[in-house]
Design an enzyme around this catalytic site. Structure first.
Site, PDB file in Angstrom:
ATOM      1  N   ARG A  59      -3.903   5.886   9.063  1.00 26.22           N
ATOM      2  CA  ARG A  59      -3.324   7.229   8.926  1.00 26.22           C
ATOM      3  C   ARG A  59      -1.795   7.212   8.881  1.00 26.22           C
ATOM      4  O   ARG A  59      -1.159   8.252   8.797  1.00 26.22           O
ATOM      5  CB  ARG A  59      -3.768   8.115  10.104  1.00 26.22           C
ATOM      6  CG  ARG A  59      -5.278   8.224  10.224  1.00 26.22           C
ATOM      7  CD  ARG A  59      -5.665   9.084  11.401  1.00 26.22           C
ATOM      8  NE  ARG A  59      -5.308  10.469  11.167  1.00 26.22           N
ATOM      9  CZ  ARG A  59      -6.070  11.351  10.557  1.00 26.22           C
ATOM     10  NH1 ARG A  59      -7.256  10.993  10.130  1.00 26.22           N
ATOM     11  NH2 ARG A  59      -5.667  12.593  10.381  1.00 26.22           N
ATOM     12  N   TRP A  76       3.121   8.572  10.268  1.00 30.18           N
ATOM     13  CA  TRP A  76       3.544   8.555   8.866  1.00 30.18           C
ATOM     14  C   TRP A  76       4.613   9.627   8.770  1.00 30.18           C
ATOM     15  O   TRP A  76       4.328  10.815   8.955  1.00 30.18           O
ATOM     16  CB  TRP A  76       2.373   8.865   7.937  1.00 30.18           C
ATOM     17  CG  TRP A  76       2.704   8.659   6.489  1.00 30.18           C
ATOM     18  CD1 TRP A  76       2.681   7.480   5.803  1.00 30.18           C
ATOM     19  CD2 TRP A  76       3.117   9.660   5.545  1.00 30.18           C
ATOM     20  NE1 TRP A  76       3.060   7.694   4.493  1.00 30.18           N
ATOM     21  CE2 TRP A  76       3.342   9.009   4.310  1.00 30.18           C
ATOM     22  CE3 TRP A  76       3.342  11.035   5.619  1.00 30.18           C
ATOM     23  CZ2 TRP A  76       3.753   9.682   3.168  1.00 30.18           C
ATOM     24  CZ3 TRP A  76       3.755  11.712   4.488  1.00 30.18           C
ATOM     25  CH2 TRP A  76       3.954  11.030   3.276  1.00 30.18           C
ATOM     26  N   ASN A 120      -0.257  15.479  15.060  1.00 30.96           N
ATOM     27  CA  ASN A 120      -0.568  15.175  13.664  1.00 30.96           C
ATOM     28  C   ASN A 120      -0.599  16.511  12.922  1.00 30.96           C
ATOM     29  O   ASN A 120      -1.386  17.390  13.278  1.00 30.96           O
ATOM     30  CB  ASN A 120      -1.935  14.468  13.590  1.00 30.96           C
ATOM     31  CG  ASN A 120      -2.530  14.453  12.190  1.00 30.96           C
ATOM     32  OD1 ASN A 120      -3.732  14.525  12.023  1.00 30.96           O
ATOM     33  ND2 ASN A 120      -1.698  14.367  11.178  1.00 30.96           N
ATOM     34  N   GLU A 174      -6.845   3.269 -13.033  1.00 30.77           N
ATOM     35  CA  GLU A 174      -7.176   2.777 -11.695  1.00 30.77           C
ATOM     36  C   GLU A 174      -6.592   1.373 -11.465  1.00 30.77           C
ATOM     37  O   GLU A 174      -6.051   1.076 -10.395  1.00 30.77           O
ATOM     38  CB  GLU A 174      -8.707   2.791 -11.511  1.00 30.77           C
ATOM     39  CG  GLU A 174      -9.239   2.204 -10.230  1.00 30.77           C
ATOM     40  CD  GLU A 174      -8.732   2.868  -8.949  1.00 30.77           C
ATOM     41  OE1 GLU A 174      -8.072   3.907  -9.008  1.00 30.77           O
ATOM     42  OE2 GLU A 174      -8.981   2.283  -7.876  1.00 30.77           O
ATOM     43  N   LYS A 205      -3.858   0.404  -8.537  1.00 32.47           N
ATOM     44  CA  LYS A 205      -4.052  -0.684  -7.564  1.00 32.47           C
ATOM     45  C   LYS A 205      -2.848  -1.606  -7.563  1.00 32.47           C
ATOM     46  O   LYS A 205      -2.341  -1.987  -6.517  1.00 32.47           O
ATOM     47  CB  LYS A 205      -5.293  -1.535  -7.895  1.00 32.47           C
ATOM     48  CG  LYS A 205      -6.640  -0.937  -7.670  1.00 32.47           C
ATOM     49  CD  LYS A 205      -7.015  -0.719  -6.235  1.00 32.47           C
ATOM     50  CE  LYS A 205      -6.588   0.642  -5.767  1.00 32.47           C
ATOM     51  NZ  LYS A 205      -7.467   1.727  -5.909  1.00 32.47           N
ATOM     52  N   GLU A 263       0.400   0.160  -6.018  1.00 35.95           N
ATOM     53  CA  GLU A 263       0.412   0.553  -4.607  1.00 35.95           C
ATOM     54  C   GLU A 263       0.457  -0.629  -3.652  1.00 35.95           C
ATOM     55  O   GLU A 263       0.995  -0.514  -2.560  1.00 35.95           O
ATOM     56  CB  GLU A 263      -0.731   1.512  -4.258  1.00 35.95           C
ATOM     57  CG  GLU A 263      -2.105   0.920  -4.184  1.00 35.95           C
ATOM     58  CD  GLU A 263      -3.168   1.943  -3.784  1.00 35.95           C
ATOM     59  OE1 GLU A 263      -2.899   2.789  -2.927  1.00 35.95           O
ATOM     60  OE2 GLU A 263      -4.271   1.867  -4.336  1.00 35.95           O
ATOM     61  N   HIS A 297       2.439   6.349 -29.396  1.00 39.30           N
ATOM     62  CA  HIS A 297       3.160   7.625 -29.300  1.00 39.30           C
ATOM     63  C   HIS A 297       4.313   7.523 -28.296  1.00 39.30           C
ATOM     64  O   HIS A 297       4.806   8.539 -27.814  1.00 39.30           O
ATOM     65  CB  HIS A 297       2.192   8.745 -28.913  1.00 39.30           C
ATOM     66  CG  HIS A 297       1.139   8.955 -29.954  1.00 39.30           C
ATOM     67  ND1 HIS A 297       1.382   9.639 -31.120  1.00 39.30           N
ATOM     68  CD2 HIS A 297      -0.135   8.511 -30.033  1.00 39.30           C
ATOM     69  CE1 HIS A 297       0.287   9.633 -31.869  1.00 39.30           C
ATOM     70  NE2 HIS A 297      -0.648   8.944 -31.231  1.00 39.30           N
ATOM     71  N   LYS A 328      -3.676   5.713   4.464  1.00 37.73           N
ATOM     72  CA  LYS A 328      -5.010   5.761   3.855  1.00 37.73           C
ATOM     73  C   LYS A 328      -5.437   7.202   3.595  1.00 37.73           C
ATOM     74  O   LYS A 328      -6.029   7.514   2.586  1.00 37.73           O
ATOM     75  CB  LYS A 328      -5.993   5.068   4.805  1.00 37.73           C
ATOM     76  CG  LYS A 328      -7.431   5.064   4.338  1.00 37.73           C
ATOM     77  CD  LYS A 328      -7.646   4.002   3.304  1.00 37.73           C
ATOM     78  CE  LYS A 328      -9.062   3.972   2.785  1.00 37.73           C
ATOM     79  NZ  LYS A 328      -9.090   3.379   1.434  1.00 37.73           N
TER      80      LYS A 328
HETATM   81  O1  M6R Z   1      -9.639   9.986   0.710  1.00 35.08           O
HETATM   82  P1  M6R Z   1      -9.407  10.417  -0.711  1.00 35.08           P
HETATM   83  O2  M6R Z   1     -10.349   9.785  -1.669  1.00 35.08           O
HETATM   84  O3  M6R Z   1      -9.371  11.908  -0.855  1.00 35.08           O
HETATM   85  O4  M6R Z   1      -7.970   9.871  -1.044  1.00 35.08           O
HETATM   86  C1  M6R Z   1      -7.365  10.120  -2.271  1.00 35.08           C
HETATM   87  C2  M6R Z   1      -6.190   9.220  -2.503  1.00 35.08           C
HETATM   88  O5  M6R Z   1      -5.227   9.398  -1.504  1.00 35.08           O
HETATM   89  C3  M6R Z   1      -6.599   7.745  -2.540  1.00 35.08           C
HETATM   90  O6  M6R Z   1      -7.584   7.514  -3.489  1.00 35.08           O
HETATM   91  C4  M6R Z   1      -5.374   6.862  -2.859  1.00 35.08           C
HETATM   92  O7  M6R Z   1      -4.938   7.111  -4.157  1.00 35.08           O
HETATM   93  C5  M6R Z   1      -5.712   5.382  -2.663  1.00 35.08           C
HETATM   94  N1  M6R Z   1      -4.706   4.774  -1.864  1.00 35.08           N
HETATM   95  C6  M6R Z   1      -5.811   4.613  -3.931  1.00 35.08           C
HETATM   96  O8  M6R Z   1      -6.134   3.286  -3.715  1.00 35.08           O
END
Ligand code: M6R
Length: 611
Positions: free
Chosen positions: A27, A74, A100, A484, A488, A491, A507, A606
């Protein structure tokens, strides 16, 4: 975002808090802190950086405690620093609070409190709450009443936990908009943002709702509503398995979770598929077959990887159920006055079930009297509880910040929903559905074949690890995979990476291509294949480095590519369930090569529980 944990009982308080914080570090991990009470005296320790920094500091100089609070941050208001770390204390240093959420009116409250003489030590929004509590703790008001007055003054979201030297045996907690769960034990009780923090201690969990408060002592937990009236709340028994939250033999959760995908897929399919084309999606709540057969439009809202799963869903829903499908990013959907009529099915896709924007999107739809169907991994999460129907993805806990097994399990759930909708709407014949189910059942074995190329992907990752940028392209079913794969990569390795539909390249983005640019070209065999080969030619003509991801045995592709990764032959619509895996590995090995912390990448958390 942030995670909070509290414990009162006979165990070693410090170790319960630190293990709890470890489990909550998904978190946020900008800083960590604890507060304990021992013989009526308050001790506060906090450190900037990941939990191990706090752990090391406490090892050198431990604190005593009969009860305590912990926090993993965070940063929202105020940079990650010692002063801005939680717990925060009042002027007297006798009350400690962890929080939080976000207090929206903190600025005006802070000004007012400062005028009254309160001394602020941080830039956080949280600190106003602890000073407000101090203001209201007069001989006339008891602790709970003072807390109620405090909560009345603040606007925003919070899960708070408070301890004080005035009431040394109690933890006080309150929830509005941020998750909070209480764990009940024998002569001990717990509170946390998530059940994960209590795993191994108790299975009896009470989920707190917005507007509720509780006073937690070793012997009892008493719940209250906003009016201060006592509430009777029943605990629920939560199943957990500690092996699911261990790294096992892997160095990182992300690696473990990537390699778990065939097992997860096998188990999901065995649970959700029955004989004779029977698809068992679980309890769809509000959504009867008759309701679903009348749906003419679907709006999916989600964030990040879950949004990419939604993009794949669009291809599947439109092709096989002939239902017009829109896919929105939740932070746009919630504010854009989308047209929602009774024949629209609103869907949310989320791993955590706690993403603030996705949750707000659900509330927006419900405010227009539209029921929401969610695809979610976490049972009892806020989104699961607020949705009118939920398909659980059953991936087990995902701890690495980068979503891997959660993504493919979302795709599986969505594909099964596609077939289910096709059955109720009669857009596919029973024979067609059965053929698709048979194909689907081959996926876990094919995932294993894909993952067996780990060494090859690792070598490719190491070859290109020092690239400044990456481009990912694909068409049709392979296009969301390109997005996707790029997400990955950026991030966890911090290499700039962008995904495009391959047809868009010329384009604009093609201008970026030169001999230093690795271009991941996803070109599986199917309807779009020939066109994709032309796009790869265009990249090659500009000297881009081609990392191809294609279908085994494709010599044409092999000839064009500088590097190639194969998936086994598969029905074209199922390719996203396989192509995601080598791209996860590519990002993983790149990040490892660059020395990044793949499970806890910088600036991320996360679960994004703030807007
Ligand atoms: O828990 P969620 O699926 O709602 O989260 C959405 C995004 O925060 C999550 O998919 C994020 O983009 C990941 N870190 C990607 O790997």
């Amino acid at each position: 975002m942030c995670g909070i944990v509290g414990y009162v009982g006979n165990k070693d308080v410090l170790s319960v808090l630190l293990v709890g914080l470890e489990r909550l570090s998904y978190r946020g991990y900008d800083s960590a802190g604890i507060a304990t009470l021992a013989q009526g005296e308050l001790f506060v320790r906090k450190e900037v950086g990941k939990l191990r920094t706090l752990g090391a500091a406490l090892e050198g100089k431990p604190v005593r405690g009969e009860l305590g609070l912990g926090h993993t941050r965070w940063a929202t208001h105020g940079a990650p620093s010692q002063e801005n770390s939680h717990p925060h204390t009042d002027c007297s240093g006798r009350i400690a609070m962890v929080h939080n959420g976000i207090i929206e009116n903190y600025h005006e409250l802070r000004q007012q409190l400062m005028r009254e003489g309160h001394i602020f030590k941080s830039d956080t929004d949280t600190e106003v709450m602890v000073h407000l509590l101090e203001r209201y703790l007069t001989p006339e008001l008891n602790f709970l009443d003072a807390l109620r007055r405090t909560l009345k003054d603040v606007r925003g979201s919070y899960a708070v936990a408070i301890i004080s030297e005035m009431l040394p045996g109690s933890i006080f907690v309150a929830r509005q908009g941020s998750p909070l769960v209480v764990g009940l034990g024998a002569d001990e009780n717990f509170v946390a943002s998530d059940v994960a923090a209590m795993v191994g201690h108790t299975r009896d969990i009470v989920y707190m709702e917005d507007g509720e408060m509780a006073a937690i002592t070793k012997q009892a937990v008493v719940f209250y509503n906003v009016a201060g009236e006592e509430l009777i709340k029943q605990p629920q028994v939560v199943e957990w398995d500690t092996t699911q939250i261990d790294k096992g033999d892997y160095d990182y959760y992300m690696a473990k979770e990537i390699f778990e995908q065939p097992t997860v897929a096998r188990s999901v399919l065995s649970r959700k598929l029955g004989p004779g084309g029977l698809i068992n999606l679980g309890d769809l709540g509000h959504f009867s077959k008759a309701d679903l057969s009348k749906v003419t439009r679907i709006i999916i809202q989600a964030c990040g990887t879950s949004w990419h799963a939604g993009l794949v869903a669009k291809y599947w829903f439109e092709k096989y159920t002939r239902t017009y499908t829109e896919v929105d990013i939740s932070s746009e959907f919630r504010y854009r006055s989308a047209i929602l009529d009774p024949s629209t099915l609103v869907m949310a896709i989320t791993q955590s079930g706690e993403t603030a924007d996705t949750l707000a999107g659900i509330r927006e739809a419900k405010s227009k009297f539209l029921p929401v169907l969610s695809i979610c991994n976490v049972e009892k999460s806020s989104i699961a509880r607020e949705s009118d129907g939920v398909i659980f993805t059953e991936a087990g806990p995902e701890i690495g910040v980068a979503s891997t097994k959660a993504y493919t399990s979302q795709l599986l759930a969505i594909y099964l929903l596609t077939l289910y909708l096709a059955q109720v709407k009669w857009t596919l014949s029973p024979e067609e559905v059965q053929t698709k189910i048979n194909d689907l059942k081959t996926i876990p074995g094919k995932m294993e074949i894909v993952l067996a190329q780990n060494d090859q992907v690792k070598r490719i990752a190491q070859r290109f690890a020092h690239s400044r940028d990456y481009i990912y392209i694909g068409r049709g079913f392979d296009y969301p995979t390109a997005l996707e794969g790029a997400l990955k990569m950026k991030e966890i390795s911090y290499i700039h990476a962008t995904g495009y539909p391959a047809g868009e390249l010329k384009h604009g983005p093609i201008a970026l291509i030169d001999e230093e640019m690795p271009v991941v070209c996803i070109a599986t065999k199917g309807y779009w294949y020939e066109k994709m080969l032309s796009n790869i030619q265009e990249v090659k003509a500009r000297k881009g480095m081609i990392i191809a991801l294609g279908t085994e045995g494709d010599d044409n592709l092999a000839r064009l590519a500088d590097e190639v990764i194969w998936i086994p032959p598969v029905a074209e619509d199922l390719a996203p369930l396989l192509t995601a895996l080598p791209l996860q590995l590519l990002a993983y090995h790149t990040a490892i090569k660059l020395g990044c912390d793949v499970d806890q990448p910088r600036n991320l958390a996360k679960s994004v529980t703030v807007e």
